[in-house]
Design an enzyme around this catalytic site. Structure first.
Site, PDB file in Angstrom:
ATOM      1  N   HIS A  42     -42.104 -43.126  75.095  1.00 55.80           N
ATOM      2  CA  HIS A  42     -41.949 -41.748  75.583  1.00 55.80           C
ATOM      3  C   HIS A  42     -41.073 -40.898  74.668  1.00 55.80           C
ATOM      4  CE1 HIS A  42     -38.148 -43.079  77.806  1.00 55.80           C
ATOM      5  NE2 HIS A  42     -37.767 -41.917  77.294  1.00 55.80           N
ATOM      6  N   ASP A  59     -44.027 -48.755  77.806  1.00 64.97           N
ATOM      7  CA  ASP A  59     -43.144 -47.761  77.190  1.00 64.97           C
ATOM      8  C   ASP A  59     -42.475 -48.298  75.926  1.00 64.97           C
ATOM      9  OD1 ASP A  59     -41.932 -45.353  76.843  1.00 64.97           O
ATOM     10  OD2 ASP A  59     -40.681 -45.435  78.639  1.00 64.97           O
ATOM     11  N   GLY A  70     -31.508 -39.063  75.360  1.00 66.45           N
ATOM     12  CA  GLY A  70     -31.348 -39.485  73.975  1.00 66.45           C
ATOM     13  C   GLY A  70     -30.971 -40.935  73.822  1.00 66.45           C
ATOM     14  N   ASN A  71     -30.520 -41.582  74.903  1.00 66.61           N
ATOM     15  CA  ASN A  71     -30.248 -43.019  74.854  1.00 66.61           C
ATOM     16  C   ASN A  71     -31.532 -43.839  74.902  1.00 66.61           C
ATOM     17  OD1 ASN A  71     -27.215 -42.507  76.513  1.00 66.61           O
ATOM     18  ND2 ASN A  71     -27.358 -43.791  74.687  1.00 66.61           N
ATOM     19  N   SER A  72     -32.629 -43.221  75.338  1.00 62.86           N
ATOM     20  CA  SER A  72     -33.894 -43.940  75.471  1.00 62.86           C
ATOM     21  C   SER A  72     -34.294 -44.600  74.154  1.00 62.86           C
ATOM     22  CB  SER A  72     -35.009 -42.982  75.900  1.00 62.86           C
ATOM     23  OG  SER A  72     -34.814 -42.542  77.215  1.00 62.86           O
TER      24      SER A  72
END
Length: 243
Positions: free
Chosen positions: A58, A88, A159-161
């Site tokens: 994502h 994902d 933004g940690n994804s």
């Protein structure tokens, strides 16, 4: 501190760019330098010395150009090698060598209350740490379309994804994936064994995980897009609504 010194060179920042226009984050006091408009931010981690990187699928949905920044500030354009939308996951490649890959752990052996360290790129401001414990194992989230996840209380932000979740031995046990909207200390990480199986299925011999099982209890289904409900719910990721 010892864990961070051991692994931080293996973590990268990802920026999705719409080339050809400038961008800024005025409310945060940052501005861009690559001549493109930033459409989204994320994180990733190096899984081979020749530039293979794992992140969340994502993270790549907004913007047409993928920029990867390593710890020393050097930036690379990345290309997508494989995607697994259902789980994902995405595998990227940058033109680099002599990088420091992570060590992949065993997410099936994670225990409740175990200390974890996450490293990522929250809000695109650069490499940052988050620490916490494992709150729950194999957490199934109805309607979200994800496999069983690790629940953590570390402070996840936009933004940690795609960033790695380390145990205190410096092994990646999860991939920071989603946060629960309007919550404090409820985040979810994709177990690393799912990513190991993803790498196995894509026949990337340079990053083959010898300990990955063929189709274990956390193994992914065939690559198919997740089906997420359209109305807003607390589990819908922020990028979906461009907030």
């Amino acid at each position: 501190r010892g864990v961070v010194k051991k692994v931080n060179r293996s973590v990268v920042a990802i920026r999705m760019v719409d080339p050809g226009s400038s961008f800024s984050l005025g409310h945060l006091g940052f501005s861009g330098d690559s001549g493109g408009k930033a459409m989204g931010y994320g994180s990733g981690f190096i899984v081979s010395a020749n530039g293979l990187i794992i992140t969340n699928e994502h993270v790549l949905r907004n913007g047409s150009q993928i920029e990867v920044e390593v710890l020393n500030g050097k930036k690379f354009l990345a290309k997508t090698i494989h995607k697994d939308s259902k789980n994902d996951l995405a595998l990227l490649k940058i033109d680099a060598s002599n990088l420091q890959p992570v060590a992949l752990g065993d997410s099936d052996g994670v225990e409740l209350g175990e200390w974890v360290v996450g490293i990522g790129n929250p809000y695109g401001i650069g490499q940052s740490l988050m620490i916490g414990v494992v709150s729950a194992q194999r957490r199934t989230i109805p309607g979200a379309g994800y496999p069983p996840l690790l629940q953590i209380d570390a402070a996840m932000n936009l933004g940690n994804s795609g960033g790695p979740l380390f145990n205190l031995d410096g092994q990646v046990i999860g991939i920071n994936t989603i946060l629960l909207w309007k919550s404090q200390g409820i985040g979810f990480a994709t177990p690393i064994n799912i990513a190991k199986e993803f790498l196995e299925r894509k026949n990337n011999s340079s990053v083959k995980a010898a300990s990955a099982s063929a189709l274990g209890p956390l193994g992914p289904a065939p690559d198919e897009p997740r089906s997420l409900p359209e109305p807003f719910n607390p589990l819908d990721p922020p990028w979906k609504f461009r907030r």
